[in-house]
Design a protein around this motif. Structure first.
Motif, mmCIF file in Angstrom:
data_model
loop_
_atom_site.group_PDB
_atom_site.id
_atom_site.type_symbol
_atom_site.label_atom_id
_atom_site.label_comp_id
_atom_site.label_asym_id
_atom_site.label_seq_id
_atom_site.Cartn_x
_atom_site.Cartn_y
_atom_site.Cartn_z
ATOM 1 N N VAL A 19 10.787 5.839 22.939
ATOM 2 C CA VAL A 19 10.233 5.279 21.707
ATOM 3 C C VAL A 19 9.499 3.980 22.034
ATOM 4 C CG1 VAL A 19 10.773 4.517 19.359
ATOM 5 C CG2 VAL A 19 12.251 6.193 20.486
ATOM 6 N N ARG A 20 8.265 3.874 21.561
ATOM 7 C CA ARG A 20 7.517 2.621 21.705
ATOM 8 C C ARG A 20 8.134 1.584 20.783
ATOM 9 N NH1 ARG A 20 1.843 2.907 20.049
ATOM 10 N NH2 ARG A 20 1.899 0.697 20.495
ATOM 11 N N VAL A 21 8.455 0.436 21.318
ATOM 12 C CA VAL A 21 9.098 -0.612 20.532
ATOM 13 C C VAL A 21 8.201 -1.084 19.395
ATOM 14 C CG1 VAL A 21 8.358 -2.599 21.928
ATOM 15 C CG2 VAL A 21 10.568 -2.671 20.710
ATOM 16 N N GLU A 22 6.894 -0.940 19.542
ATOM 17 C CA GLU A 22 5.974 -1.353 18.487
ATOM 18 C C GLU A 22 6.163 -0.554 17.198
ATOM 19 O OE1 GLU A 22 4.341 -2.704 22.329
ATOM 20 O OE2 GLU A 22 5.048 -0.754 21.653
ATOM 21 N N LEU A 23 6.823 0.578 17.292
ATOM 22 C CA LEU A 23 7.120 1.377 16.110
ATOM 23 C C LEU A 23 7.982 0.591 15.117
ATOM 24 C CD1 LEU A 23 6.786 4.245 14.890
ATOM 25 C CD2 LEU A 23 8.912 4.856 16.037
ATOM 26 N N PHE A 24 8.733 -0.361 15.622
ATOM 27 C CA PHE A 24 9.650 -1.139 14.795
ATOM 28 C C PHE A 24 9.045 -2.456 14.305
ATOM 29 C CE2 PHE A 24 12.306 0.863 18.226
ATOM 30 C CZ PHE A 24 12.592 2.003 17.501
ATOM 31 N N ASP A 25 7.750 -2.639 14.527
ATOM 32 C CA ASP A 25 7.103 -3.876 14.106
ATOM 33 C C ASP A 25 6.818 -3.866 12.613
ATOM 34 O OD1 ASP A 25 7.144 -4.952 16.608
ATOM 35 O OD2 ASP A 25 5.031 -4.580 17.053
ATOM 36 N N GLN A 26 6.905 -5.034 12.041
ATOM 37 C CA GLN A 26 6.576 -5.235 10.633
ATOM 38 C C GLN A 26 5.437 -6.251 10.588
ATOM 39 O OE1 GLN A 26 9.637 -7.229 8.394
ATOM 40 N NE2 GLN A 26 8.843 -6.487 6.471
ATOM 41 N N VAL A 27 4.384 -5.895 9.907
ATOM 42 C CA VAL A 27 3.237 -6.794 9.793
ATOM 43 C C VAL A 27 3.510 -7.794 8.683
ATOM 44 C CG1 VAL A 27 0.758 -6.928 9.337
ATOM 45 C CG2 VAL A 27 1.690 -4.985 10.613
ATOM 46 N N LYS A 28 3.286 -9.046 8.983
ATOM 47 C CA LYS A 28 3.468 -10.120 8.003
ATOM 48 C C LYS A 28 2.100 -10.536 7.476
ATOM 49 C CE LYS A 28 7.842 -11.022 7.977
ATOM 50 N NZ LYS A 28 8.633 -10.908 6.791
ATOM 51 N N PHE A 29 1.858 -10.274 6.213
ATOM 52 C CA PHE A 29 0.597 -10.671 5.604
ATOM 53 C C PHE A 29 0.792 -12.007 4.905
ATOM 54 C CE2 PHE A 29 0.145 -6.062 5.885
ATOM 55 C CZ PHE A 29 -1.108 -5.984 6.485
ATOM 56 N N ASP A 30 -0.115 -12.908 5.205
ATOM 57 C CA ASP A 30 -0.081 -14.228 4.586
ATOM 58 C C ASP A 30 -1.447 -14.441 3.954
ATOM 59 O OD1 ASP A 30 0.245 -16.833 3.823
ATOM 60 O OD2 ASP A 30 0.471 -17.640 5.843
ATOM 61 N N GLY A 31 -1.473 -14.657 2.665
ATOM 62 C CA GLY A 31 -2.721 -14.786 1.928
ATOM 63 C C GLY A 31 -3.588 -15.952 2.363
ATOM 64 N N GLY A 73 21.661 -0.932 19.231
ATOM 65 C CA GLY A 73 22.732 -0.826 18.241
ATOM 66 C C GLY A 73 22.477 0.299 17.260
ATOM 67 N N ALA A 74 21.226 0.413 16.800
ATOM 68 C CA ALA A 74 20.878 1.479 15.854
ATOM 69 C C ALA A 74 21.051 2.852 16.497
ATOM 70 C CB ALA A 74 19.441 1.302 15.368
ATOM 71 N N PHE A 75 20.592 3.001 17.731
ATOM 72 C CA PHE A 75 20.709 4.298 18.402
ATOM 73 C C PHE A 75 22.138 4.588 18.851
ATOM 74 C CE2 PHE A 75 16.125 4.011 18.476
ATOM 75 C CZ PHE A 75 15.774 5.318 18.182
ATOM 76 N N SER A 76 22.902 3.549 19.135
ATOM 77 C CA SER A 76 24.318 3.741 19.447
ATOM 78 C C SER A 76 25.044 4.311 18.236
ATOM 79 C CB SER A 76 24.945 2.414 19.881
ATOM 80 O OG SER A 76 26.318 2.568 20.109
ATOM 81 N N VAL A 106 2.936 -9.949 13.692
ATOM 82 C CA VAL A 106 3.936 -8.885 13.575
ATOM 83 C C VAL A 106 5.263 -9.415 14.094
ATOM 84 C CG1 VAL A 106 2.313 -6.971 13.801
ATOM 85 C CG2 VAL A 106 3.353 -7.909 15.836
ATOM 86 N N GLU A 107 6.316 -8.845 13.580
ATOM 87 C CA GLU A 107 7.654 -9.198 14.062
ATOM 88 C C GLU A 107 8.525 -7.962 14.019
ATOM 89 O OE1 GLU A 107 9.979 -10.900 10.168
ATOM 90 O OE2 GLU A 107 8.753 -12.325 11.278
ATOM 91 N N PHE A 108 9.565 -7.988 14.820
ATOM 92 C CA PHE A 108 10.506 -6.877 14.897
ATOM 93 C C PHE A 108 11.225 -6.725 13.557
ATOM 94 C CE2 PHE A 108 14.788 -5.273 15.744
ATOM 95 C CZ PHE A 108 14.476 -4.069 16.339
ATOM 96 N N ASP A 109 11.356 -5.499 13.089
ATOM 97 C CA ASP A 109 12.010 -5.213 11.804
ATOM 98 C C ASP A 109 13.296 -4.415 12.075
ATOM 99 O OD1 ASP A 109 12.744 -4.561 9.235
ATOM 100 O OD2 ASP A 109 10.910 -3.473 8.757
ATOM 101 N N LYS A 110 14.440 -5.048 11.859
ATOM 102 C CA LYS A 110 15.737 -4.413 12.102
ATOM 103 C C LYS A 110 15.923 -3.161 11.250
ATOM 104 C CE LYS A 110 17.694 -8.969 12.721
ATOM 105 N NZ LYS A 110 18.531 -9.980 12.118
ATOM 106 N N ASP A 111 15.466 -3.228 10.003
ATOM 107 C CA ASP A 111 15.607 -2.072 9.114
ATOM 108 C C ASP A 111 14.781 -0.892 9.612
ATOM 109 O OD1 ASP A 111 17.322 -3.468 7.424
ATOM 110 O OD2 ASP A 111 15.669 -4.230 6.207
ATOM 111 N N ALA A 112 13.596 -1.175 10.147
ATOM 112 C CA ALA A 112 12.760 -0.105 10.690
ATOM 113 C C ALA A 112 13.461 0.553 11.891
ATOM 114 C CB ALA A 112 11.391 -0.647 11.103
ATOM 115 N N ALA A 113 14.130 -0.242 12.703
ATOM 116 C CA ALA A 113 14.847 0.319 13.860
ATOM 117 C C ALA A 113 15.914 1.311 13.392
ATOM 118 C CB ALA A 113 15.475 -0.798 14.692
ATOM 119 N N MET A 114 16.664 0.937 12.363
ATOM 120 C CA MET A 114 17.701 1.837 11.842
ATOM 121 C C MET A 114 17.089 3.070 11.193
ATOM 122 S SD MET A 114 20.802 2.588 11.736
ATOM 123 C CE MET A 114 21.978 1.299 11.905
ATOM 124 N N THR A 115 16.000 2.886 10.467
ATOM 125 C CA THR A 115 15.330 4.013 9.815
ATOM 126 C C THR A 115 14.819 5.007 10.850
ATOM 127 O OG1 THR A 115 14.715 2.649 7.933
ATOM 128 C CG2 THR A 115 13.429 4.659 8.278
#
Length: 183
Positions: A124-136, A47-50, A146-155
């Motif tokens: 593009v490696r899909v891992e580029l769009f990963d977001q690391v979740k830090f939990d204290g 969707g982002a690349f479209s 890590v989880e997919f970050d929609k905003d990173a895909a658009m960026t």
């Protein structure tokens, strides 16, 4: 009677608009994901690349492949082997046999050149769009989730669109200068 007048008016306007055929929009190059890319990540990224292909004339003709790490490495190895074979066939053509453009993100993005030395494919490696979740609360050597970050895909789609546009404009400028110098 009033309804009939409006219907005739709309039909007349609609018919007159059909007299001048519109140029069919250029079909966008394919967007795909390798088989190991999660379907939800594939959907959002495509969707982002479209959107980028709709926005940018240069991106419209660029094939985009969202690849898992293994598929990305296979593509990189394929390009290296192809380049090596080209150099063996003609060692003096090293500069003109380039298959990719340099990128500060070459471990995650490949800009492949096609005919006329313009970008024809982006992997593009899909891992580029990963977001690391830090939990204290996590301890030990376990890596953070890590989880997919929609905003990173658009960026990243926007970044890649800008890179492709810049390369196309630079190529056009270089060709125009070469034409001017020949005159």
């Amino acid at each position: 009677m009033l309804r009939l007048s409006f219907m005739v008016l709309f039909l007349t306007i609609g018919a007159s608009g059909q007299e001048t055929p519109k140029k069919a929009p250029q079909r966008a190059a394919p967007l795909s994901c390798t088989s190991k890319v999660e379907s939800s990540a594939c959907k959002w990224t495509k969707g982002a690349f479209s959107s980028a292909q709709t926005t940018s004339t240069a991106m419209r003709s660029v094939e985009v492949v969202i690849a898992d790490s293994e598929a990305f490495q296979q593509e990189l190895d394929r390009l290296k082997a192809k380049y090596s074979n080209l150099l063996k066939a003609n060692p003096s053509a090293a500069e003109h046999s380039k298959l990719t453009l340099p990128s500060p993100f070459e471990r995650s993005i490949l800009f492949e050149l096609g005919d006329g030395e313009v970008i024809s494919k982006v992997v593009v490696r899909v891992e580029l769009f990963d977001q690391v979740k830090f939990d204290g609360t996590e301890t030990g050597n376990k890596p953070p989730p890590v989880e997919f970050d929609k905003d990173a895909a658009m960026t990243w789609a926007t970044y890649i669109m800008g890179y492709v546009e810049g390369c196309m404009r630079t190529r056009e400028h270089t060709l125009a200068e070469a034409t001017e110098q020949r005159r």
